[in-house]
Design an enzyme around this catalytic site. Sequence first.
Site, PDB file in Angstrom:
ATOM      1  N   MET A   1     -11.656  -5.682   5.774  1.00 46.37           N
ATOM      2  CA  MET A   1     -10.821  -4.731   6.506  1.00 46.37           C
ATOM      3  C   MET A   1     -10.514  -5.310   7.887  1.00 46.37           C
ATOM      4  SD  MET A   1     -10.154  -2.174   4.554  1.00 46.37           S
ATOM      5  CE  MET A   1      -9.359  -1.185   5.823  1.00 46.37           C
TER       6      MET A   1
ATOM      7  N   MET B   1      -9.173   8.066  -0.071  1.00 45.93           N
ATOM      8  CA  MET B   1      -9.982   8.508   1.069  1.00 45.93           C
ATOM      9  C   MET B   1     -10.443   9.938   0.845  1.00 45.93           C
ATOM     10  SD  MET B   1      -7.667   7.033   4.191  1.00 45.93           S
ATOM     11  CE  MET B   1      -6.770   5.491   4.029  1.00 45.93           C
TER      12      MET B   1
ATOM     13  N   ASP C   1      -6.819  -6.281   4.454  1.00 49.72           N
ATOM     14  CA  ASP C   1      -6.127  -4.984   4.489  1.00 49.72           C
ATOM     15  C   ASP C   1      -6.172  -4.438   5.910  1.00 49.72           C
ATOM     16  OD1 ASP C   1      -5.141  -2.448   4.124  1.00 49.72           O
ATOM     17  OD2 ASP C   1      -6.749  -1.762   2.808  1.00 49.72           O
TER      18      ASP C   1
ATOM     19  N   HIS D   1      -1.514  -1.417  -3.990  1.00 41.59           N
ATOM     20  CA  HIS D   1      -2.780  -1.049  -3.361  1.00 41.59           C
ATOM     21  C   HIS D   1      -2.839   0.466  -3.197  1.00 41.59           C
ATOM     22  CE1 HIS D   1      -6.385  -2.097  -1.073  1.00 41.59           C
ATOM     23  NE2 HIS D   1      -6.068  -1.112  -0.252  1.00 41.59           N
TER      24      HIS D   1
ATOM     25  N   MET E   1     -12.442   4.423  -0.478  1.00 42.22           N
ATOM     26  CA  MET E   1     -13.039   4.669   0.841  1.00 42.22           C
ATOM     27  C   MET E   1     -13.682   6.053   0.799  1.00 42.22           C
ATOM     28  SD  MET E   1     -10.036   3.017   3.192  1.00 42.22           S
ATOM     29  CE  MET E   1      -8.754   3.235   1.954  1.00 42.22           C
TER      30      MET E   1
ATOM     31  N   HIS F   1      -8.774   1.094  -4.010  1.00 42.80           N
ATOM     32  CA  HIS F   1      -9.701   0.898  -2.895  1.00 42.80           C
ATOM     33  C   HIS F   1     -10.359   2.236  -2.554  1.00 42.80           C
ATOM     34  CE1 HIS F   1     -10.032  -0.262   1.675  1.00 42.80           C
ATOM     35  NE2 HIS F   1     -11.220  -0.138   1.092  1.00 42.80           N
TER      36      HIS F   1
ATOM     37  N   SER G   1       0.835  -1.195   0.000  1.00 43.52           N
ATOM     38  CA  SER G   1       0.000   0.000   0.000  1.00 43.52           C
ATOM     39  C   SER G   1       0.869   1.244   0.000  1.00 43.52           C
ATOM     40  CB  SER G   1      -0.901   0.018   1.241  1.00 43.52           C
ATOM     41  OG  SER G   1      -1.515   1.282   1.381  1.00 43.52           O
TER      42      SER G   1
ATOM     43  N   ASP H   1      -4.999   3.502  -1.697  1.00 40.35           N
ATOM     44  CA  ASP H   1      -6.033   3.868  -0.730  1.00 40.35           C
ATOM     45  C   ASP H   1      -6.579   5.253  -1.051  1.00 40.35           C
ATOM     46  OD1 ASP H   1      -6.067   1.639   1.241  1.00 40.35           O
ATOM     47  OD2 ASP H   1      -3.961   2.171   1.439  1.00 40.35           O
TER      48      ASP H   1
END
Length: 217
Positions: free
Chosen positions: A136, A36, A174, A32, A67, A65, A7, A34
């Site tokens: 998660m 957000m 994750d 990965h 979020m 991913h 990540s 992330d």
Amino acid sequence: MTIIAPSILSADFARLGRDIELVEQAGAQWLHLDIMDGHFVPNLTIGPAVIESIRPGTKLFLDTHLMIKNPADYLEAFARAGADLICVHLETLDNPRAVLRQIKSLRKKAGLALNPDKKFAAVEPYLNEIDLVLFMSVWPGFAGQKFRPDILPEVKKCREHLAKTGLPVDIEIDGGINRETAPQALSAGANILVAGSAIYRSADPAAEVQYYLNLAA
């Protein structure tokens, strides 16, 4: 096949290209990402522009991913930027099937993520729509949190169900993955491990990647 997905949330963003190249050369198969938004989770990270800048410089599979709230509004932007898989949180969706099918219509793999308080039963109805289920093992939002072992029985239920049905769905974990918790995740049935702090904040990130690859073998 077991896949290691470093990540970049824990990478050095001033030297992001170098840090991506480092894990790619060490043998990582996925990266990965992330995403957000400061609303669904209490943190802000990156968006499509960063993914667009990453894409030309790596052959790694970009595991994206989301979020974020209202992910359907941004699927096309992330697809155009170069994401290979787009994973959305079940908690953000009013109509999960419609969003998952939208991802597939963009010719991307589709993933469905669950927060630690959700059970396997919540994702089971959608397994025939997805390529990946993401459990998660921390609350999403920040790197470096402690692994929650209470998710492992749900991972095991998922793996047993997939074995019975033959559905070709990957199981990703994750959060809090390190040398202690990675064997637990694999034993429960995960085949994709996301590791951020354990890799990028170690003394030798390449050696950490190799450790997880050897563990998986």
